[in-house]
Design a protein around this motif. Structure first.
Motif, mmCIF file in Angstrom:
data_model
loop_
_atom_site.group_PDB
_atom_site.id
_atom_site.type_symbol
_atom_site.label_atom_id
_atom_site.label_comp_id
_atom_site.label_asym_id
_atom_site.label_seq_id
_atom_site.Cartn_x
_atom_site.Cartn_y
_atom_site.Cartn_z
ATOM 1 N N GLU A 27 0.840 -1.221 -0.003
ATOM 2 C CA GLU A 27 -0.027 -0.124 0.079
ATOM 3 C C GLU A 27 0.846 1.080 -0.118
ATOM 4 O O GLU A 27 0.631 2.190 -0.702
ATOM 5 N N LYS A 28 1.879 1.419 0.895
ATOM 6 C CA LYS A 28 2.457 2.790 0.990
ATOM 7 C C LYS A 28 3.858 2.399 1.749
ATOM 8 O O LYS A 28 4.068 1.164 2.263
ATOM 9 N N LEU A 29 4.757 3.264 1.881
ATOM 10 C CA LEU A 29 5.968 3.251 2.489
ATOM 11 C C LEU A 29 6.012 3.936 3.910
ATOM 12 O O LEU A 29 5.327 4.950 3.900
ATOM 13 N N THR A 50 16.899 -1.233 5.455
ATOM 14 C CA THR A 50 17.635 -0.222 5.877
ATOM 15 C C THR A 50 18.212 0.317 4.774
ATOM 16 O O THR A 50 18.347 -0.025 3.493
ATOM 17 N N THR A 51 18.508 1.876 4.848
ATOM 18 C CA THR A 51 18.941 2.531 3.801
ATOM 19 C C THR A 51 20.303 2.948 4.116
ATOM 20 O O THR A 51 20.743 3.582 3.136
ATOM 21 N N GLN A 83 12.977 5.742 -2.190
ATOM 22 C CA GLN A 83 11.662 5.924 -3.145
ATOM 23 C C GLN A 83 11.194 4.850 -3.780
ATOM 24 O O GLN A 83 9.961 4.355 -4.337
ATOM 25 N N SER A 84 12.392 3.955 -4.025
ATOM 26 C CA SER A 84 12.076 2.494 -4.739
ATOM 27 C C SER A 84 12.173 1.370 -3.628
ATOM 28 O O SER A 84 12.671 0.326 -3.990
ATOM 29 N N ALA A 85 11.828 1.680 -2.409
ATOM 30 C CA ALA A 85 12.129 0.525 -1.335
ATOM 31 C C ALA A 85 11.016 -0.776 -1.540
ATOM 32 O O ALA A 85 11.481 -1.808 -1.324
ATOM 33 N N ASP A 86 10.006 -0.598 -2.332
ATOM 34 C CA ASP A 86 9.037 -1.505 -2.477
ATOM 35 C C ASP A 86 9.680 -2.575 -3.802
ATOM 36 O O ASP A 86 9.569 -3.670 -3.340
ATOM 37 N N GLU A 140 16.857 -1.116 -11.428
ATOM 38 C CA GLU A 140 15.540 -1.643 -11.407
ATOM 39 C C GLU A 140 15.060 -2.141 -10.490
ATOM 40 O O GLU A 140 13.762 -2.422 -10.411
ATOM 41 N N TYR A 141 15.640 -2.719 -9.612
ATOM 42 C CA TYR A 141 15.349 -3.583 -8.394
ATOM 43 C C TYR A 141 15.273 -2.583 -7.199
ATOM 44 O O TYR A 141 15.391 -3.175 -6.069
ATOM 45 N N GLY A 142 15.619 -1.332 -7.311
ATOM 46 C CA GLY A 142 15.421 -0.639 -6.378
ATOM 47 C C GLY A 142 16.712 -0.299 -5.185
ATOM 48 O O GLY A 142 16.643 0.037 -4.270
ATOM 49 N N TYR A 143 17.862 -0.523 -6.128
ATOM 50 C CA TYR A 143 19.306 -0.506 -5.266
ATOM 51 C C TYR A 143 20.192 0.364 -5.946
ATOM 52 O O TYR A 143 19.966 0.506 -7.424
#
Length: 291
Positions: A27-29, A50-51, A83-86, A140-143
């Motif tokens: 749904e959201k972060l 973790t970021t 922003q792309s953690a999902d 593309e995978y959020g990394y």
């Protein structure tokens, strides 16, 4: 990747991002801090990423263009894009294995095109190529790939020994060249010094002989003027006798234990005088003939 679920609230640590699902669907972060959820509506905290920057060490064994097996140790620093953690949460089960696979693929495609020397010289270029490829794929995978460092290049032990021996031989050869040049300069300078010494010695001997000649001439003139009736020949004989006895005295006072046999007799001094006069006359005659 972790899990911090509760009934109505969820806690997300600093430098982390939470994944909120509703009825099993993203749904959201959730941002760091205290987050409220409605479990009655199926909302809950599914997990936390973790970021912070993470480091992964990868060891690759490959072969260079000149058939040398090397082990390359690289360090990959990466982090989750907030922003792309999902995408990072759902797309990859094990991002470390995925990154390692791509590093293996790119390095083993690049290194076989280079010799061992080129690999050492261009390791930053290899790291740059790996970084560009990983950024395109892992983005593309959020990394995000922050840095890639080629920490070490380790050739086979036998190759390292051979390289050290080659280096040592080259240095010995260079040292021999320098030593030869130094010896050459030393010999040249020594020859120049000897030539200069002989020249100065010759000048000294010539001046000494000139001074002796001038002294004899002056003594003869003074004696002839002082003693009436004395001829130049008689004065010369007297000077020769004096020089003869001075020479014998000097030989006797010498500190060296050397035995010198000198012919000595009543007529010996006269013979020496005759020989000197004859030599002077012959020299004068030869000089006149040349003129």
């Amino acid at each position: 990747m972790g899990n911090a679920s509760c009934v109505f609230v969820g806690c997300v640590d600093q430098a982390s991002v939470g994944i909120v699902e509703k009825w099993g669907r993203f749904e959201k972060l959730a941002q760091p801090g205290l987050n409220f959820f409605n479990p009655c509506a199926g909302q809950y905290l599914a997990g936390v990423l973790t970021t912070r920057i993470q480091s992964l060490e990868v060891k690759i064994e490959t072969k260079t263009k000149d058939n040398v097996f090397v082990q390359i140790v690289s360090s990959i620093q990466y982090r989750v894009i907030k922003q792309s953690a999902d995408d990072a949460f759902y797309e990859l089960q094990n991002p470390g294995e995925q990154i390692q696979a791509y590093v293996f693929d790119v390095v083993r495609a690049q290194v076989p095109r280079m010799t061992l020397d080129q690999l050492f010289e261009q390791k930053d270029e290899v790291a740059k190529t790996v970084l560009e490829e990983l950024e395109k794929v892992m983005g593309e995978y959020g990394y995000s790939i922050e840095h890639i460092l080629m920490v070490d290049i380790i050739p086979d032990p036998s190759v390292r020994r051979a390289m050290n021996e080659i280096n040592a031989a080259q240095r010995l050869q260079l040292a021999s060249v320098y030593k030869g040049e130094a010896d050459k300069i030393l010999q040249v300078k020594k020859a120049e010094a000897e030539a200069e010494a002989k020249y100065l010695g010759g000048v000294g001997v010539a001046r000494q002989r000139q001074a002796i000649t001038d002294g004899l001439r002056e003594n003869i003139l003074n004696f002839s003027q002082t003693v009436e009736g004395a001829s130049a020949k008689e004065v010369m004989d007297l000077i020769m006798i004096t020089q003869y006895f001075d020479t014998i005295k000097d030989l006797g006072n010498s500190s060296n234990n050397t035995t010198v046999f000198i012919p000595h007799g009543p007529g010996h001094i006269r013979d020496i005088g005759d020989q000197i006069r004859n030599g002077l006359m012959e020299a004068k005659a030869g000089s006149s003939a040349t003129d």
